[in-house]
Design a protein around this motif. Structure first.
Motif, mmCIF file in Angstrom:
data_model
loop_
_atom_site.group_PDB
_atom_site.id
_atom_site.type_symbol
_atom_site.label_atom_id
_atom_site.label_comp_id
_atom_site.label_asym_id
_atom_site.label_seq_id
_atom_site.Cartn_x
_atom_site.Cartn_y
_atom_site.Cartn_z
ATOM 1 N N ALA A 46 0.888 -1.160 0.000
ATOM 2 C CA ALA A 46 0.000 0.000 0.000
ATOM 3 C C ALA A 46 0.922 1.205 0.000
ATOM 4 O O ALA A 46 1.622 1.460 0.982
ATOM 5 N N GLY A 47 0.975 1.913 -1.117
ATOM 6 C CA GLY A 47 1.949 2.981 -1.282
ATOM 7 C C GLY A 47 1.890 4.025 -0.189
ATOM 8 O O GLY A 47 2.880 4.300 0.483
ATOM 9 N N PHE A 79 -14.590 0.976 0.355
ATOM 10 C CA PHE A 79 -15.469 1.390 -0.743
ATOM 11 C C PHE A 79 -15.055 0.740 -2.060
ATOM 12 O O PHE A 79 -15.892 0.459 -2.911
ATOM 13 N N TYR A 80 -13.750 0.503 -2.221
ATOM 14 C CA TYR A 80 -13.278 -0.156 -3.444
ATOM 15 C C TYR A 80 -13.821 -1.587 -3.491
ATOM 16 O O TYR A 80 -14.332 -2.043 -4.510
ATOM 17 N N GLY A 81 -13.673 -2.285 -2.363
ATOM 18 C CA GLY A 81 -14.126 -3.672 -2.308
ATOM 19 C C GLY A 81 -15.611 -3.778 -2.600
ATOM 20 O O GLY A 81 -16.054 -4.655 -3.334
ATOM 21 N N LEU A 82 -16.360 -2.850 -2.041
ATOM 22 C CA LEU A 82 -17.807 -2.818 -2.235
ATOM 23 C C LEU A 82 -18.144 -2.725 -3.721
ATOM 24 O O LEU A 82 -19.054 -3.390 -4.211
ATOM 25 N N GLY A 101 -4.424 -7.291 -3.449
ATOM 26 C CA GLY A 101 -3.704 -6.292 -4.244
ATOM 27 C C GLY A 101 -4.557 -5.141 -4.730
ATOM 28 O O GLY A 101 -4.211 -4.481 -5.703
ATOM 29 N N LEU A 102 -5.668 -4.896 -4.044
ATOM 30 C CA LEU A 102 -6.607 -3.865 -4.515
ATOM 31 C C LEU A 102 -6.149 -2.469 -4.087
ATOM 32 O O LEU A 102 -6.702 -1.863 -3.184
ATOM 33 N N THR A 103 -5.117 -1.943 -4.754
ATOM 34 C CA THR A 103 -4.640 -0.590 -4.457
ATOM 35 C C THR A 103 -5.509 0.438 -5.182
ATOM 36 O O THR A 103 -6.366 0.079 -5.995
#
Lengths: 221, 115
Positions: A46-47, A79-82, A101-103
């Motif tokens: 996670a940058g 919110f990304y996962g949703l 890996g959901l950056t």
């Protein structure tokens, strides 16, 4: 024809490699062995959290501080996962790595476009290649330390450009004035009143509240 | 500098916190996901988040001193213009980034504006 995994991931390389290198340089600057940088790129991936880690380590923060600060910083991922949930559930095996890996960047590449044939291969390929750029950047930066003579100043603008391109694509497909106006208002408000590290989560929450509030009122009238 | 064991504990704590935020939605009861509220969010959020990511990635820009965010604004304009014109993602990104790097590395705008 769909762009390939490599074509899709390439713009991320222009941002991840120099940013990963910057992280590696900072980390060895604190006195840590070079291999910590790629290890963190592999394990944390996670940058913004890794840059936060540099300041936490420099400030002498402990394990609990690190956990809480990272949780707050990365809350936006919920919110990304949703948003990608249905698509990712359909992947079957390998789903776990795709979520891991959901950056910001991987999400933005995948959120705009619908699932395609051989979606698992595509999603896992893009996710893996993106992490590869990042880990490679971390390792090279840490190995080279501060001795890199080249001029990469400004190269990370490619991530801004990537987000802008994806936004244009999204709008060409379907312009949604209400989310756009809400997000713009939230961005303006948070830009002037919040420090950088809370900007994303605060503005995403605010945009979500506006999203939920505005159509609901329109629906009743 | 921390001893390796403590450093590893910090790295693992940060990894756990990050992964908690990424996996949480997948652990929610699936009936929650059918609520109108959640469906509204899923439909509207991608566009909103992309716009916020554009702004977020420029957050370090100071607007109140030369060059007043002009390199960012001009480069972003070029990216969007190129993309509307040719619709080639790599071209738009490379063009905008090249312009931005040229401007910040040569300090050209500052000199032109007398900053």
């Amino acid at each position: 024809m769909h762009p390939s995994v490599f074509q899709t991931s390439l713009p991320v390389a222009f941002g991840y490699v120099p940013l990963g290198m910057a992280f590696g340089v900072l980390l060895v600057g604190l006195g840590y062995d070079w291999w910590w940088a790629p290890v963190m790129g592999l394990v944390i991936y996670a940058g913004s959290a890794q840059f936060l880690a540099v300041s936490l380590l420099a400030a002498g923060a402990g394990v609990v501080d690190a956990f809480v600060a990272t949780l707050l910083l990365n809350l936006r991922h919920v919110f990304y996962g949703l948003t990608v949930l249905d698509r990712y559930r359909a992947l079957g095996w390998g789903q776990g790595y795709a979520v891991f890996g959901l950056t910001d960047e991987t999400f933005s590449l995948l959120a705009g476009e619908p699932a395609r044939e051989r979606d698992r291969r595509f999603v896992l390929g893009v996710t893996g290649l993106n992490q590869g750029w990042w880990v490679a950047g971390c390792a090279v930066g840490a190995l080279a330390g501060g001795s890199l003579p080249f001029h990469t100043q400004g190269l990370a603008f490619s991530l801004t450009a990537l987000f802008a391109v994806l936004l244009v694509e999204q709008w060409k497909k379907q312009f949604q004035p209400i989310p756009a106006a809400g997000a713009l208002a939230a961005a303006a408000l948070c830009w002037f009143f919040l420090p950088g590290k809370y900007f994303l989560i605060a503005s995403i929450c605010l945009s979500s509240a506006l999203l939920v509030a505005v159509p609901a009122r329109g629906g009743r009238s | 500098m921390r001893p390796p064991v403590e450093m590893m504990a910090i790295v693992l704590a940060m990894a756990a916190a990050t992964q908690l935020t990424r996996f949480l939605p997948f652990w929610l009861p699936s009936r929650w996901l059918d609520y109108p509220l959640v469906r509204t969010l899923k439909a509207g959020l991608p566009a909103a988040i992309l716009l916020l990511l554009v702004v977020y990635s420029l957050k370090g820009t100071s607007l109140d001193q030369p060059p007043w965010g002009l390199p960012e604004a001009l480069s972003l304009g070029l990216v969007i213009g190129l993309h509307l014109w040719r619709r080639n993602a790599l071209l738009s990104i490379a063009g905008g980034t090249a312009l931005y790097m040229a401007m910040v590395q040569t300090n050209l705008l500052n000199q032109l504006l007398g900053g």
